[in-house]
Design a protein around this motif. Structure first.
Motif, mmCIF file in Angstrom:
data_model
loop_
_atom_site.group_PDB
_atom_site.id
_atom_site.type_symbol
_atom_site.label_atom_id
_atom_site.label_comp_id
_atom_site.label_asym_id
_atom_site.label_seq_id
_atom_site.Cartn_x
_atom_site.Cartn_y
_atom_site.Cartn_z
ATOM 1 N N ILE A 82 6.747 -29.461 1.027
ATOM 2 C CA ILE A 82 5.870 -28.929 1.219
ATOM 3 C C ILE A 82 6.085 -27.324 2.351
ATOM 4 C CG2 ILE A 82 4.299 -28.864 4.091
ATOM 5 C CD1 ILE A 82 4.099 -31.599 3.448
ATOM 6 N N GLY A 139 -5.913 -23.362 4.140
ATOM 7 C CA GLY A 139 -5.634 -24.392 5.085
ATOM 8 C C GLY A 139 -6.182 -23.166 6.361
ATOM 9 N N THR A 146 -2.232 -27.371 8.535
ATOM 10 C CA THR A 146 -1.152 -27.455 7.919
ATOM 11 C C THR A 146 -0.868 -26.727 9.383
ATOM 12 O OG1 THR A 146 -0.445 -26.056 6.715
ATOM 13 C CG2 THR A 146 -3.176 -25.270 7.528
ATOM 14 N N GLU A 168 -3.516 -28.646 -0.885
ATOM 15 C CA GLU A 168 -3.867 -28.331 0.393
ATOM 16 C C GLU A 168 -3.079 -30.059 0.617
ATOM 17 O OE1 GLU A 168 -7.664 -27.736 2.599
ATOM 18 O OE2 GLU A 168 -8.215 -27.586 0.784
ATOM 19 N N VAL A 169 -2.792 -29.665 1.851
ATOM 20 C CA VAL A 169 -1.393 -30.628 2.897
ATOM 21 C C VAL A 169 -2.260 -32.100 2.368
ATOM 22 C CG1 VAL A 169 -0.399 -32.035 4.549
ATOM 23 C CG2 VAL A 169 -0.624 -29.193 3.399
ATOM 24 N N ARG A 229 7.353 -27.391 11.301
ATOM 25 C CA ARG A 229 6.685 -28.093 9.869
ATOM 26 C C ARG A 229 6.397 -28.850 10.448
ATOM 27 N NH1 ARG A 229 8.672 -26.116 5.167
ATOM 28 N NH2 ARG A 229 9.766 -24.747 5.513
ATOM 29 N N THR A 248 0.459 -20.404 4.876
ATOM 30 C CA THR A 248 0.253 -21.573 5.658
ATOM 31 C C THR A 248 1.029 -22.332 5.183
ATOM 32 O OG1 THR A 248 -1.810 -21.872 4.229
ATOM 33 C CG2 THR A 248 -2.144 -21.125 6.428
ATOM 34 N N LEU A 249 1.219 -23.844 5.165
ATOM 35 C CA LEU A 249 2.319 -24.456 4.308
ATOM 36 C C LEU A 249 1.104 -25.457 3.474
ATOM 37 C CD1 LEU A 249 3.725 -26.160 7.102
ATOM 38 C CD2 LEU A 249 4.442 -24.740 5.550
ATOM 39 N N ALA A 250 1.631 -26.131 1.523
ATOM 40 C CA ALA A 250 0.768 -26.525 0.996
ATOM 41 C C ALA A 250 1.524 -27.849 0.478
ATOM 42 C CB ALA A 250 0.174 -25.557 -0.157
ATOM 43 N N LYS A 273 -8.091 -32.497 8.142
ATOM 44 C CA LYS A 273 -7.204 -31.652 7.220
ATOM 45 C C LYS A 273 -6.060 -30.799 8.590
ATOM 46 C CE LYS A 273 -10.091 -30.661 3.301
ATOM 47 N NZ LYS A 273 -10.782 -29.287 2.786
ATOM 48 N N ALA A 324 -5.943 -24.051 10.463
ATOM 49 C CA ALA A 324 -4.128 -24.068 10.427
ATOM 50 C C ALA A 324 -3.678 -24.076 12.875
ATOM 51 C CB ALA A 324 -3.419 -23.595 9.940
#
Length: 416
Positions: free
Chosen positions: A267, A365, A299, A289-290, A201, A153-155, A297, A369
């Motif tokens: 990110i 995430g 991501t 977390e994003v 993204r 995932t992205l963070a 929330k 996600a």
């Protein structure tokens, strides 16, 4: 992410023909062959780092030790991976098992060249253990065409020293990120936020106010909801001047920009962790977390599955390989070095990634996600989005005009 998509109607027909041609060998025959004679199956994938390649070699050796009648021929396709795979499938020379990115999955599933795997699954395989969004990326009409081998995932990656010196806390919301970025920016030497202005993204942000980037397999990102959701990305760069792209500061990607100290926050995904450890070992950073948008929330998730060629004459052996590599034992070893995250919840817990100082935010995430995959036309949609969004990001036209132009062109190409 910038791959050329060649799945035209003609390709679909050719692939489907290859599928029907290769189905003459029965599963019963495959099963007997698996039991009585040595079998060699081919596994194809793209290239990886030397460390990852060595790890996969070890995992495959473990598999062969447990299945002495099955030998695995590992083929690395270094360039134009999907083009090569499609060409080989058309020619009836496709590998028995191969990597498939979720981004590419919908179009390839549509052709019929992938073997549905549900009938091979036994109760002890524990399908429920997979993170649901990651598994769903390889399912259609109630059938499963692949099991995801790993993901990221992205963070939010943040520079601890910079945040401490600025006297700011880790942003929990996107509004906070915008404000914190102002305090972290130091002229053109350091930007508060390093941004990647591309759909891969920004997809989850684009849909954060209720809009849909893709609707009925066509581009829909010019809708007012999507435009309003993405406008803050433009404003932060052009008005606040507190965000920048990696190339704006002489970097190749967000991880490098962050490691060089040119951005206080970026990110990024799990891939940034080993990179930062090796390239910038003294960097003090953390992950979170994003930041939430509108209280929700979000991501992205990027995942790859092992899939089976429907024309394979060694399906039982191919399934043995897939079930080992995506089973708990094989997956644990494959993800043990932290190069990628396990798609099985139990494996993530066993390896401690759900509590890891740097990876816990990425694991957290996974359940919510947005997987980088949506329909057969996403490659066309993303190319047109990226081409026009960057012009708005650079101030050459308004975001509304840019996305309207991109949507019209994308849907024109889709209709044609």
């Amino acid at each position: 992410m910038k791959k050329k998509w060649l799945a035209t109607l003609g390709l679909v027909s050719l692939l489907s023909g290859a599928f029907f041609t290769g189905c003459s060998t029965s599963d019963e025959t495959n099963g007997e062959k698996l039991k009585d004679e040595p079998v060699e199956i081919t596994l194809a994938g793209w290239g990886a780092s030397p460390e990852e390649s060595e790890l996969l070699k070890e995992v495959l050796a473990d598999f062969e030790a447990k299945h002495p009648n099955i030998k695995v021929k590992h083929e690395v396709i270094a360039d134009q991976y999907m083009d090569v795979i499609k060409t080989r499938l058309i020619g009836g020379e496709g590998p028995d098992v191969f990597y498939l990115d979720a981004f590419e999955a919908p179009a390839l599933i549509e052709t019929g060249v992938l073997e549905p795997l549900d009938k091979y699954v036994t109760e002890d395989f524990d399908v429920e253990d997979f993170e649901k969004p990651l598994l769903e990326a390889f399912q259609k009409d109630g059938k499963t065409y692949g099991f995801p081998k790993d993901y990221s995932t992205l963070a939010l990656f943040y520079n601890k020293k910079m945040l401490e010196e600025a006297g700011v806390d880790i942003p929990k919301t996107w509004d906070e990120l915008i404000e914190v970025s102002k305090k972290l920016t130091k002229d053109s030497d350091v930007y508060g936020f390093g941004v990647a202005p591309e759909l891969a993204r920004l997809y989850f942000i684009a849909e954060s106010t209720g809009g849909k980037v893709v609707k009925d397999n066509k581009a829909n990102f010019a809708s007012p909801e999507v435009v309003s959701a993405l406008q803050p990305i433009i404003d932060q760069h052009l008005k606040d001047k507190t965000s920048a792209r990696p190339q704006d500061v002489g970097a190749n990607w967000g991880g490098e920009m962050f490691g060089q100290g040119k951005a206080a926050m970026v990110i990024e995904g799990n891939w940034a962790i080993p990179y930062l450890e090796n390239t910038f070992p003294n960097l003090e950073y953390g992950t979170a977390e994003v930041p939430t948008i509108n209280g929700k929330k979000g991501t992205m998730a990027f995942t790859v599955a092992y899939v089976m060629n429907a024309a394979s004459e060694k399906k039982e052996a191919a399934w043995e390989l897939i079930s080992y590599l995506t089973g708990k034992e094989g997956m644990e070893k494959w993800t043990s070095k932290g190069f990628a995250l396990p798609t099985r919840k139990s494996v993530a817990e066993k390896l401690g990634y759900d509590k890891d100082e740097l990876r816990a935010a990425l694991v957290a995430g996974a359940p919510y996600a947005t997987v980088w995959s949506n329909g057969t036309n996403l490659p066309i949609i993303v190319n047109n989005f990226n081409n026009q969004f960057i012009s708005a990001f650079l101030g050459e036209q308004s975001l509304e005009d840019a996305l309207k132009s991109a949507q019209e062109q994308a849907n024109k190409e889709i209709n044609n």
